[in-house]
Design an enzyme around this catalytic site. Structure first.
Site, PDB file in Angstrom:
ATOM      1  N   ASP A   1       0.805  -1.218   0.000  1.00 23.21           N
ATOM      2  CA  ASP A   1       0.000   0.000   0.000  1.00 23.21           C
ATOM      3  C   ASP A   1       0.840   1.272   0.000  1.00 23.21           C
ATOM      4  O   ASP A   1       2.001   1.271   0.416  1.00 23.21           O
ATOM      5  CB  ASP A   1      -0.897   0.040   1.246  1.00 23.21           C
ATOM      6  CG  ASP A   1      -2.076  -0.911   1.155  1.00 23.21           C
ATOM      7  OD1 ASP A   1      -2.090  -1.745   0.237  1.00 23.21           O
ATOM      8  OD2 ASP A   1      -2.972  -0.824   2.016  1.00 23.21           O
TER       9      ASP A   1
ATOM     10  N   HIS B   1       3.769  -2.345   3.026  1.00 24.40           N
ATOM     11  CA  HIS B   1       3.798  -0.995   2.452  1.00 24.40           C
ATOM     12  C   HIS B   1       5.090  -0.772   1.681  1.00 24.40           C
ATOM     13  O   HIS B   1       6.151  -1.236   2.088  1.00 24.40           O
ATOM     14  CB  HIS B   1       3.669   0.062   3.555  1.00 24.40           C
ATOM     15  CG  HIS B   1       2.391  -0.035   4.327  1.00 24.40           C
ATOM     16  ND1 HIS B   1       2.220  -0.921   5.361  1.00 24.40           N
ATOM     17  CD2 HIS B   1       1.215   0.625   4.187  1.00 24.40           C
ATOM     18  CE1 HIS B   1       0.983  -0.798   5.835  1.00 24.40           C
ATOM     19  NE2 HIS B   1       0.364   0.124   5.142  1.00 24.40           N
TER      20      HIS B   1
END
Length: 278
Positions: free
Chosen positions: A98, A243
């Protein structure tokens, strides 16, 4: 519900289902090892194509995702609830990243995935993707799936429907420009879903995707801790949240290089989901 109460509730539900790379940047990243110590590569705050990265492109303490709410009223009325079909035989898992793309970390994650012939999902923020469309193009070329993670990573449950639509629409347009097609998946920032987000996402042709393992790499807990969370939570059908932007993601890069070959050696098939409807 007040915003501080919302944050408290999300944390309580944390059960899971969340400069530029040139020659010097690459050397700096892979010359550093957590065990050996020394200086880590540059953290957030660099520039992209000569422009400062906006603070809103980074989140430091996201809420842990808890997945889409179960009540029928909260589901998108535009289409029936999608079934997550993970292709491939045997034990399968999905890796998701993400907040990117970030030129300091995303290329290294892509390199590792390419080394092992693995496809993953990248839920990108529009204001990051707008600066780094070359990375979206690489994701397309290498068979990865790019999803919509809104433009500026806001807490959707505090926004008007008009603002939610704008956040999603602008991001889908940037993805289409760089990736070659509009996204078919979206993920709410902080895992904070509501009825409006489901409805608008469905109207824009996207299905929601949460996760089942939060690596909590955004807390920079150490490479070993990230690896342990992935390996201890590994199971058929698991979706892993990591991430590739939002701060210093050096640990995320090193962790992937450790756990990915181990998962493959253990018989896991790392793949991306397909959409099916009843």
């Amino acid at each position: 519900m007040k915003k501080d109460q919302l944050f408290t509730r999300r944390r309580a539900l944390s059960v899971g289902a969340a400069a530029l790379v040139g020659a010097a940047g690459t050397a700096g990243l892979f010359a550093w090892d957590e065990k050996a110590g020394g200086a880590a590569p540059p953290t957030a705050g660099g520039t992209a194509r000569g422009l400062p990265l906006k603070p809103s492109a980074y989140r430091l303490e996201p809420l842990t995702g808890y997945g889409p709410p179960r009540p029928e009223a909260a589901r998108p009325p535009v289409r029936r609830e999608p079934l997550l079909n993970i292709s491939g035989r045997g034990r399968t898992m999905v890796l998701t990243f993400d907040d990117g793309p970030d030129p300091r970390y995303t290329p290294h994650i892509l390199d590792t995935l390419a080394e092992y012939g693995v496809r993953a999902m990248f839920f990108v923020c529009g204001e990051m993707a707008a600066y780094h469309q070359d990375l979206l193009g690489r994701m397309a070329d290498e068979g990865h799936v790019v999803g919509n993670h809104t433009w500026s990573h806001p807490l959707l449950t505090t926004l008007t429907r008009r603002r939610i639509r704008s956040e999603m629409t602008r991001t889908s347009e940037v993805i289409e420009e760089g990736y070659g097609q509009r996204p078919r998946w979206f993920r709410a920032p902080y895992g904070a879903w509501n009825r409006a987000a489901f409805q608008i996402g469905a109207e824009l042709g996207m299905d929601p995707l949460a996760w089942t393992i939060d690596t909590r790499d955004w807390t920079t807990p150490g490479t070993g801790s990230i690896v342990d969370r992935v390996e201890s939570g590994a199971a058929p059908g698991v979706v892993v949240l990591s991430h590739d932007a939002g701060g210093d993601r050096t640990q995320s890069v090193w962790a992937l290089r450790r756990y990915l070959p181990r998962l493959i050696d253990s018989g896991y098939h790392i793949t991306v989901p397909q959409r099916q409807y009843t």
